[in-house]
Design an enzyme around this catalytic site. Structure first.
Site, PDB file in Angstrom:
ATOM      1  N   GLU A 153       0.677  -1.298  -0.002  1.00 35.33           N
ATOM      2  CA  GLU A 153      -0.147   0.101  -0.157  1.00 35.33           C
ATOM      3  C   GLU A 153       0.755   1.093  -0.058  1.00 35.33           C
ATOM      4  OE1 GLU A 153      -2.846  -0.415  -0.627  1.00 35.33           O
ATOM      5  OE2 GLU A 153      -3.290  -2.197  -0.242  1.00 35.33           O
ATOM      6  N   HIS A 156       1.828   2.007  -3.501  1.00 32.98           N
ATOM      7  CA  HIS A 156       0.656   2.858  -4.105  1.00 32.98           C
ATOM      8  C   HIS A 156       0.896   4.296  -3.674  1.00 32.98           C
ATOM      9  CE1 HIS A 156      -1.429  -0.328  -6.196  1.00 32.98           C
ATOM     10  NE2 HIS A 156      -1.765  -0.886  -5.099  1.00 32.98           N
ATOM     11  N   TRP A 164      -0.371  -5.486 -13.260  1.00 27.88           N
ATOM     12  CA  TRP A 164      -1.071  -5.678 -14.231  1.00 27.88           C
ATOM     13  C   TRP A 164      -2.102  -4.504 -14.946  1.00 27.88           C
ATOM     14  CZ3 TRP A 164      -1.740  -7.186  -9.553  1.00 27.88           C
ATOM     15  CH2 TRP A 164      -3.055  -6.802  -8.766  1.00 27.88           C
ATOM     16  N   ASP A 172       1.807  -1.017 -16.186  1.00 27.48           N
ATOM     17  CA  ASP A 172       1.802  -0.255 -14.851  1.00 27.48           C
ATOM     18  C   ASP A 172       2.667   1.087 -14.817  1.00 27.48           C
ATOM     19  OD1 ASP A 172       4.328  -1.568 -15.078  1.00 27.48           O
ATOM     20  OD2 ASP A 172       4.545  -2.310 -13.139  1.00 27.48           O
ATOM     21  N   VAL A 174       5.929   0.820 -15.719  1.00 25.23           N
ATOM     22  CA  VAL A 174       7.171   0.625 -15.450  1.00 25.23           C
ATOM     23  C   VAL A 174       7.763  -0.498 -16.400  1.00 25.23           C
ATOM     24  CG1 VAL A 174       8.782  -0.225 -13.680  1.00 25.23           C
ATOM     25  CG2 VAL A 174       6.683   0.995 -13.078  1.00 25.23           C
ATOM     26  N   GLN A 180       1.511  -8.719 -17.470  1.00 28.00           N
ATOM     27  CA  GLN A 180       0.715  -9.857 -16.840  1.00 28.00           C
ATOM     28  C   GLN A 180      -0.722  -9.834 -17.163  1.00 28.00           C
ATOM     29  OE1 GLN A 180       2.584 -10.171 -13.027  1.00 28.00           O
ATOM     30  NE2 GLN A 180       0.568 -10.111 -12.060  1.00 28.00           N
ATOM     31  N   ALA A 181      -1.500 -11.080 -17.151  1.00 25.29           N
ATOM     32  CA  ALA A 181      -2.807 -10.897 -17.440  1.00 25.29           C
ATOM     33  C   ALA A 181      -3.681 -10.521 -16.289  1.00 25.29           C
ATOM     34  CB  ALA A 181      -3.212 -12.358 -17.651  1.00 25.29           C
TER      35      ALA A 181
END
Length: 343
Positions: A153, A156, A164, A172, A174, A180-181
């Site tokens: 967190e 974030h 994802w 994302d 980066v 990724q799925a």
């Protein structure tokens, strides 16, 4: 700044548990956690020491000494991820100045282990919220008991997205985190390929996935750069570099803690009573301003009383002897029902 909101005595978590969370943040962000060695060789070249550290405040916004921890009784038994715990008016605790403090609220959080404020949002909501079972090093057995929910967190809070990008095969932002799925849970093993992300597969051991604490062990160089950019001159987190919370306090007298209520439900006394009742509502000040309705055994209303105090006195001297019922309801739907005997 750690705001602990407890309803039951065993939720009044210790200084040691708070410190265990600070230690986990520092070990993970500095890549000094013992399980950093578990990073697969295919991802070790991009694993980063983020060079970001955390410390409990020693001076509050009024320049008084603080341990960096507040503990506040709340009548709220369970919280939702709606920011109400961030306001004293909602029976939570107000944020300290986010230019000098990272606010962490710890409470009995429902449905999620934790969540973060959105970048650029309201200052009085800035910070992260962590549930008791996921805060610090603890014995919850939840799979999120090594303090890494707060690491996720705070990631974030420092501008990182989920790997994802919160959409199927999303981005994302980066470069060195493979697409990724979707999120991964528990603790996968081996190479998990999705979204044509190549021979290395998902970086499910990254702190910004949803895997269990025992499986998480890295931030990347790209994530480090994204977070540290927020501390550059003029950027949103730059004021924290000169935090007033780390200044020497000018007043070495901490504010007095509030007394805990002696019980966690309405207490009516004396019962039976001759001329006056008292009802102790000190466990939940939200009763003040509501109305008590008193009915007789036949269901007829005999008197209404406005609640004006945490310990409300009720004059029953004019009631006839007999059995009566007392009821009231709060805005959140909680109701109070008591019965008493007038002698």
């Amino acid at each position: 700044m750690v705001h602990i909101l407890y309803h039951l005595p065993d939720e009044k978590i210790s200084d040691a548990q708070v410190q265990s969370q600070i230690n986990a943040l520092n070990k993970c962000f500095r890549r000094q956690h013992a399980d950093s060695s578990n990073t697969p060789s295919r991802f070790k070249p991009v694993a980063a020491d983020c060079e970001i550290e955390f410390q409990l405040a020693n001076s509050d916004p009024r320049k008084r000494y603080t341990s960096g921890i507040t503990r506040k009784y709340t009548p709220i038994q369970r919280w939702e991820s709606n920011d109400k715990m961030k306001f004293s008016a909602e029976m939570g605790d107000d944020a300290w100045d986010p230019k000098s403090y990272l606010n962490i609220w710890v409470c009995n959080l429902e449905q999620v282990a934790g969540y973060s404020s959105m970048m650029g949002g309201a200052e009085n909501k800035d910070g992260v919220v962590i549930g008791f079972s996921a805060f610090g090093t603890n014995n919850s057995g939840s799979g999120y008991n090594m303090g890494k929910t707060a690491v996720h967190e705070v990631g974030h809070w420092l501008g990182l997205k989920h790997l994802w990008g919160d959409t199927d095969c999303g981005d994302d932002g980066v470069a060195d985190t493979p697409r990724q799925a979707w999120y991964n849970i528990e603790c996968p093993s081996g190479i998990q390929i999705s979204c044509n992300n190549g021979q290395n597969g998902d970086m499910y051991m990254n702190y910004m996935d949803f895997t269990s604490d025992a499986c998480m062990n890295l931030f990347t160089l790209g994530q480090k750069a994204r977070m540290r950019a927020l501390f550059e001159k003029g950027a949103v987190r730059n004021p924290l570099l000169t935090s007033k919370g780390l200044n020497a306090p000018m007043i070495f007298e901490s504010p007095l803690p509030e007394d805990d209520p002696k019980w966690l439900q309405p207490r009516l006394f004396p019962n039976p009573a001759i001329s006056e009742l008292q009802i102790d509502l000190s466990y939940d000040i939200r009763w003040v301003g509501k109305t008590i309705f008193i009915t007789n055994l036949n269901g007829q209303s005999v008197m209404n009383v406005a609640i004006t105090s945490k310990i409300q006195r009720i004059d029953i001297s004019k009631l006839k002897p007999g059995l009566y019922f007392l009821a009231a309801k709060k805005d959140d739907g909680e109701s109070m029902k008591q019965k008493f005997i007038k002698l």
